[in-house]
Scaffold this motif. Structure first.
Motif, mmCIF file in Angstrom:
data_model
loop_
_atom_site.group_PDB
_atom_site.id
_atom_site.type_symbol
_atom_site.label_atom_id
_atom_site.label_comp_id
_atom_site.label_asym_id
_atom_site.label_seq_id
_atom_site.Cartn_x
_atom_site.Cartn_y
_atom_site.Cartn_z
ATOM 1 N N PRO A 1 17.509 23.430 0.726
ATOM 2 C CA PRO A 1 17.834 24.558 -0.170
ATOM 3 C C PRO A 1 16.766 24.828 -1.244
ATOM 4 C CG PRO A 1 19.183 22.651 -0.740
ATOM 5 C CD PRO A 1 18.380 22.265 0.475
ATOM 6 N N GLN A 2 15.660 24.057 -1.223
ATOM 7 C CA GLN A 2 14.551 24.219 -2.179
ATOM 8 C C GLN A 2 15.018 24.189 -3.635
ATOM 9 O OE1 GLN A 2 10.787 24.742 -1.378
ATOM 10 N NE2 GLN A 2 11.894 23.253 -0.145
ATOM 11 N N LYS A 3 15.870 23.226 -3.962
ATOM 12 C CA LYS A 3 16.437 23.114 -5.311
ATOM 13 C C LYS A 3 15.431 22.638 -6.354
ATOM 14 C CE LYS A 3 21.207 22.642 -3.916
ATOM 15 N NZ LYS A 3 22.421 21.820 -3.971
ATOM 16 N N TRP A 4 14.327 22.035 -5.907
ATOM 17 C CA TRP A 4 13.318 21.554 -6.863
ATOM 18 C C TRP A 4 12.104 22.475 -6.902
ATOM 19 C CZ3 TRP A 4 13.173 15.698 -5.213
ATOM 20 C CH2 TRP A 4 14.414 15.107 -5.500
ATOM 21 N N ARG A 5 12.166 23.597 -6.207
ATOM 22 C CA ARG A 5 11.035 24.529 -6.146
ATOM 23 C C ARG A 5 10.637 24.961 -7.558
ATOM 24 N NH1 ARG A 5 10.317 30.026 -5.948
ATOM 25 N NH2 ARG A 5 8.529 30.689 -4.708
ATOM 26 N N ASN A 6 9.344 24.915 -7.835
ATOM 27 C CA ASN A 6 8.736 25.310 -9.112
ATOM 28 C C ASN A 6 9.066 24.390 -10.284
ATOM 29 O OD1 ASN A 6 7.406 27.402 -7.848
ATOM 30 N ND2 ASN A 6 8.952 28.917 -8.380
ATOM 31 N N GLY B 1 0.778 -1.235 0.000
ATOM 32 C CA GLY B 1 0.000 0.000 0.000
ATOM 33 C C GLY B 1 0.805 1.278 0.000
ATOM 34 N N SER B 2 2.102 1.208 -0.303
ATOM 35 C CA SER B 2 2.908 2.430 -0.315
ATOM 36 C C SER B 2 4.089 2.267 -1.271
ATOM 37 C CB SER B 2 3.423 2.739 1.103
ATOM 38 O OG SER B 2 3.970 4.041 1.153
ATOM 39 N N VAL B 3 4.883 3.331 -1.385
ATOM 40 C CA VAL B 3 6.080 3.291 -2.229
ATOM 41 C C VAL B 3 7.082 2.292 -1.654
ATOM 42 C CG1 VAL B 3 5.788 5.663 -3.074
ATOM 43 C CG2 VAL B 3 7.145 5.249 -1.007
ATOM 44 N N SER B 4 8.034 1.882 -2.457
ATOM 45 C CA SER B 4 9.051 0.929 -2.013
ATOM 46 C C SER B 4 9.956 1.551 -0.951
ATOM 47 C CB SER B 4 9.903 0.481 -3.202
ATOM 48 O OG SER B 4 10.722 1.545 -3.653
ATOM 49 N N ALA B 5 10.606 0.706 -0.193
ATOM 50 C CA ALA B 5 11.539 1.172 0.840
ATOM 51 C C ALA B 5 12.680 1.966 0.217
ATOM 52 C CB ALA B 5 12.081 -0.012 1.636
ATOM 53 N N ARG B 6 13.171 1.543 -0.948
ATOM 54 C CA ARG B 6 14.267 2.290 -1.609
ATOM 55 C C ARG B 6 13.794 3.664 -2.034
ATOM 56 N NH1 ARG B 6 16.605 -2.703 -5.012
ATOM 57 N NH2 ARG B 6 14.698 -2.294 -6.169
ATOM 58 N N PHE B 7 12.566 3.764 -2.540
ATOM 59 C CA PHE B 7 12.052 5.078 -2.932
ATOM 60 C C PHE B 7 11.908 5.966 -1.699
ATOM 61 C CE2 PHE B 7 9.084 8.317 -4.202
ATOM 62 C CZ PHE B 7 9.501 8.637 -5.485
ATOM 63 N N LYS B 8 11.392 5.401 -0.623
ATOM 64 C CA LYS B 8 11.236 6.154 0.617
ATOM 65 C C LYS B 8 12.595 6.627 1.138
ATOM 66 C CE LYS B 8 8.994 7.588 4.297
ATOM 67 N NZ LYS B 8 8.735 9.007 4.332
ATOM 68 N N ALA B 9 13.620 5.798 1.025
ATOM 69 C CA ALA B 9 14.969 6.192 1.457
ATOM 70 C C ALA B 9 15.466 7.391 0.653
ATOM 71 C CB ALA B 9 15.933 5.014 1.336
ATOM 72 N N VAL B 10 15.203 7.405 -0.649
ATOM 73 C CA VAL B 10 15.603 8.549 -1.480
ATOM 74 C C VAL B 10 14.833 9.798 -1.056
ATOM 75 C CG1 VAL B 10 15.537 9.490 -3.832
ATOM 76 C CG2 VAL B 10 16.430 7.207 -3.419
ATOM 77 N N MET B 11 13.558 9.636 -0.743
ATOM 78 C CA MET B 11 12.780 10.777 -0.253
ATOM 79 C C MET B 11 13.460 11.372 0.984
ATOM 80 S SD MET B 11 8.924 9.216 -0.708
ATOM 81 C CE MET B 11 8.123 10.496 0.230
ATOM 82 N N GLU B 12 13.871 10.507 1.893
ATOM 83 C CA GLU B 12 14.512 10.979 3.111
ATOM 84 C C GLU B 12 15.883 11.590 2.824
ATOM 85 O OE1 GLU B 12 14.333 7.706 5.886
ATOM 86 O OE2 GLU B 12 12.134 7.711 5.828
ATOM 87 N N GLN B 13 16.638 11.010 1.893
ATOM 88 C CA GLN B 13 17.954 11.552 1.529
ATOM 89 C C GLN B 13 17.837 12.937 0.903
ATOM 90 O OE1 GLN B 13 19.676 8.671 -1.116
ATOM 91 N NE2 GLN B 13 19.618 7.054 0.423
ATOM 92 N N SER B 14 16.702 13.216 0.283
ATOM 93 C CA SER B 14 16.540 14.509 -0.398
ATOM 94 C C SER B 14 16.435 15.679 0.569
ATOM 95 C CB SER B 14 15.301 14.480 -1.299
ATOM 96 O OG SER B 14 14.109 14.613 -0.538
ATOM 97 N N THR B 15 16.231 15.406 1.850
ATOM 98 C CA THR B 15 16.023 16.491 2.818
ATOM 99 C C THR B 15 17.166 17.493 2.788
ATOM 100 O OG1 THR B 15 14.706 15.056 4.222
ATOM 101 C CG2 THR B 15 15.613 17.030 5.248
ATOM 102 N N ARG B 16 18.379 17.039 2.957
ATOM 103 C CA ARG B 16 19.525 17.964 2.998
ATOM 104 C C ARG B 16 19.961 18.415 1.607
ATOM 105 N NH1 ARG B 16 20.675 19.063 7.880
ATOM 106 N NH2 ARG B 16 20.843 17.534 9.529
#
Length: 185
Positions: free
Chosen positions: A83-88, A63-78
């Motif tokens: 720095p909002q590099k994906w803004r817009n 019922g959710s994204v894969s663990a590897r995808f979730k790990a990338v989501m978490e890695q994207s924080t810093r």
């Protein structure tokens, strides 16, 4: 113009969706697709930042994204979120599961919320649900492209109409990204 496709695939079925989305992106003149397979290892954060749009893809497991995808989501924080590099940037998503429903909507909501937290602009499907297995959007998703794969080789599933739905989403993202970039200049 470049559209990144950041995806995970456990058995190759979601990778087929990623390839179809890339073909859809490249069907729009002057737009290039670049695939980023999470399973390949380190994420090229600079290349993602340099992209004009990012399409996310993950299998739906439990019922959710894969663990590897979730790990990338978490890695994207810093690397990208603070720095909002994906803004817009334009964003979209696709997912695949073994069941026809399989709670795929929850995976797409997870991706859309992730994109929203990054300040991205989400693009969904504008395809009415198909009435049969040969029609695009047969699973009936609006938030993104959904596919269903049987427990068989990725050469056999997802079926053609599910791949056409992913390609349609890729082309839609490319066209909308071009519109937004053109109007900004």
């Amino acid at each position: 113009m470049q559209v990144a496709i950041l995806f995970d695939s456990g058995f190759g079925h979601t990778a087929k969706q990623a390839e179809a989305a890339a073909a859809g992106v490249e069907s729009v003149k002057g737009v290039k697709a670049r695939l980023f397979a999470i399973a390949d290892g380190d994420i090229d954060w600079e290349a993602l930042e340099a992209s004009d749009a990012i399409i996310f893809g993950s299998p739906t497991y439990n019922g959710s994204v894969s663990a590897r995808f979730k790990a990338v989501m978490e890695q994207s924080t810093r690397t990208a979120w603070l720095p909002q590099k994906w803004r817009n940037k334009v964003a979209a998503g696709f997912t695949n599961s073994g069941a026809m429903h399989g709670d795929k909507l929850n995976s797409l909501i997870t991706m859309a919320l992730f994109a929203a937290q990054h300040g991205m602009i989400w693009v969904g499907l504008d395809l009415f649900p198909g009435k049969g297995p040969e029609e695009r959007n047969r699973v009936g998703g609006w938030l993104g492209a959904m596919a269903q794969s049987n427990d068989e080789s990725p050469e056999l599933s997802p079926i053609k109409s599910d791949l056409e739905t992913a390609a349609y989403l890729g082309a839609r993202v490319a066209e909308i990204t071009r519109q937004l970039l053109t109007s900004a200049h």
